[in-house]
Design a protein around this motif. Sequence first.
Motif, PDB file in Angstrom:
ATOM      1  N   LYS A  18       1.154  -1.203  -0.069  1.00  0.00           N
ATOM      2  CA  LYS A  18      -0.504   0.026   0.382  1.00  0.00           C
ATOM      3  C   LYS A  18       0.721   1.309   0.139  1.00  0.00           C
ATOM      4  O   LYS A  18       1.728   1.166   1.467  1.00  0.00           O
ATOM      5  N   LEU A  19       0.652   2.013  -1.012  1.00  0.00           N
ATOM      6  CA  LEU A  19       1.339   3.425  -1.131  1.00  0.00           C
ATOM      7  C   LEU A  19       1.783   4.795   0.070  1.00  0.00           C
ATOM      8  O   LEU A  19      -0.032   4.291  -0.050  1.00  0.00           O
ATOM      9  N   GLU A  37       0.186  -4.476   2.769  1.00  0.00           N
ATOM     10  CA  GLU A  37      -0.647  -4.669   2.927  1.00  0.00           C
ATOM     11  C   GLU A  37      -1.133  -5.567   4.077  1.00  0.00           C
ATOM     12  O   GLU A  37      -2.233  -4.872   5.423  1.00  0.00           O
ATOM     13  N   SER A  38      -0.887  -6.613   4.412  1.00  0.00           N
ATOM     14  CA  SER A  38      -1.278  -7.326   6.033  1.00  0.00           C
ATOM     15  C   SER A  38      -0.273  -6.960   6.917  1.00  0.00           C
ATOM     16  O   SER A  38      -1.211  -8.098   7.835  1.00  0.00           O
ATOM     17  N   ASP A  39       0.402  -5.864   6.786  1.00  0.00           N
ATOM     18  CA  ASP A  39       1.077  -5.552   8.291  1.00  0.00           C
ATOM     19  C   ASP A  39       1.851  -4.184   8.233  1.00  0.00           C
ATOM     20  O   ASP A  39       3.181  -4.073   7.206  1.00  0.00           O
ATOM     21  N   PRO A  40       0.705  -2.715   8.770  1.00  0.00           N
ATOM     22  CA  PRO A  40       1.486  -1.398   8.184  1.00  0.00           C
ATOM     23  C   PRO A  40       2.200  -1.331   8.581  1.00  0.00           C
ATOM     24  O   PRO A  40       2.532  -0.396   8.432  1.00  0.00           O
ATOM     25  N   GLN A 383      14.722  -4.206  10.653  1.00  0.00           N
ATOM     26  CA  GLN A 383      14.343  -2.865  10.831  1.00  0.00           C
ATOM     27  C   GLN A 383      13.497  -1.656  10.231  1.00  0.00           C
ATOM     28  O   GLN A 383      13.206  -0.462  10.316  1.00  0.00           O
ATOM     29  N   PHE A 384      12.300  -2.436  10.053  1.00  0.00           N
ATOM     30  CA  PHE A 384      10.691  -1.735   9.223  1.00  0.00           C
ATOM     31  C   PHE A 384       9.886  -1.884  10.399  1.00  0.00           C
ATOM     32  O   PHE A 384       8.958  -0.849   9.924  1.00  0.00           O
ATOM     33  N   ASP A 385      10.368  -2.510  11.343  1.00  0.00           N
ATOM     34  CA  ASP A 385       8.836  -2.563  12.099  1.00  0.00           C
ATOM     35  C   ASP A 385       9.284  -0.995  12.812  1.00  0.00           C
ATOM     36  O   ASP A 385      10.270  -0.254  13.505  1.00  0.00           O
TER      37      ASP A 385
END
Length: 510
Positions: A18-19, A37-40, A383-385
């Motif tokens: 999702k952009l 989409e499954s994990d914002p 690193q993205f969480d």
Amino acid sequence: MSVNFSQRSPLPRIKHLKLGTTVGQGSFAFVKTACLESDPKTVVAVKFVHLPTCAKYGLSEKDVTQEVILQSKCSGHPNVLRVIDCNLTQDFLWIVMEMASGGDLFDKIEPDVGVDPEVARFYFKQMVNALQYLHRDCGIAHRDVKPENVLLDKNGNLKLADFGLASRFRRKDGTKRVCSDRRGTLPYMAPEIVYSRGYYADMTDIWSCGILLFVLLVGETPWSLPSEDDDDFKEFWVNSGKLACGRWARLDLTELNLLRKILHPNPTERYTLEQLKLHSWYSSSVSFADDSGICKDPQTLSIKLMSRLQDPLNEEATNPKAPHLYERDLYTSTQPTGPHGASLQRECTKIEKFAASQFDLSHRADQDIDWSQNLQQDTYSQQFDNYGEYSSSFLNPAKMTNFLSKKDIGTILDTLEYALRELKIPVSSRLSKSFRKLAETVDRGEIFPLTVQMKTSDRKGWDLSGNITLTSFEGGIILLYFNRRKGDPLEWRRIFRSIRFLCREIIYRR
């Protein structure tokens, strides 16, 4: 001129993503945030390269994909910005990359001051590790090592980015290619690139790494270009690097010793990466790093990094002798009708010209790869969480070149114009007058963001340009965000500090 690629061509749909918002835009491309989409909470960056625009400027599809080819080959190291996935559509090359949520390194370097020595050692070690991986394991030279090409993750770890000038220097049989082209950024460029008809690209990376270390420790480059036409470089060359005055006087003896070994004009006598790792300055430990060189204490790193950033609104800012402060003749005076100056626009303009890139994507064309599952299982995804949660982590990623105001927009624009004129940056037409004209044709709620385009020359006489974007928030707060497009980033921070000091009466301090 503002470029809206999405109006020219519809954006491709990227499965599982999702952009989000656009965080950067250039002549050929723009970058958006995105989340699964499954994990914002899993946030990445997506770069969209507009192929028709590239073709218009003579860049082939191979030209455009080369950068991502090389960066993908080098994505197996924690200090290299990771390419996660990429593909070609009719109008776009899209590249999914890890989100460097700690921002830019150059934004954290105080001009004429530098960073804390332990912080400099930390980032220098990480850069050396990244280059050793590139050279030894990938056979690739970066060719453009400088603070602008260093990003930070949410814990403050270095991420080497922008492989637009990178090249393979090692053949399959292990021998090195001799290079003859002139690639790089002048202050960071090795002298053999200027003077020699043949050189090894990996050794020029080591030189650039030495200049980066100097900038980290001192807050400015030692010279403008590695040529005898540059007085600073000529003095260094004539004295065989044995300088202890001027900007060199800010270094201690061990730092000087290491820099002289790295910045040896003769590449055959220059320290290799293996040699410099044995130097006493390099081998000293970093209190907030683990045995592998990764930050284990982001809070300590953040505090140390912030300790050198100075507030231009404090009492020291009134001292005209301070080298980092506003000087009346700091910037070149130009006429409003010339190429330099400032003007107000409604839309944000391009942020930076995207370095055209390269990757053979033909093998992906008929494959439907569910890379999102791999991402969630990959250790890199840590690193993205929790993107946006920095209370117990590293620095807030927001650029340091911004300030808030609660004054009315007319007062803000008049004060900003006063600051620009004091710095001898001409304004093509009164900023507040331009705003009133816009307000007559556009609803007040839609007029923001406003952008002041600015172009001038720095102290070296080189072009320096960028945008000052004004964004309105609830409660009558206006954010003024200074974004460099072209020129020395340290010079950009200097001009920001000068403008901020001159605008001190309108700044809202929380």
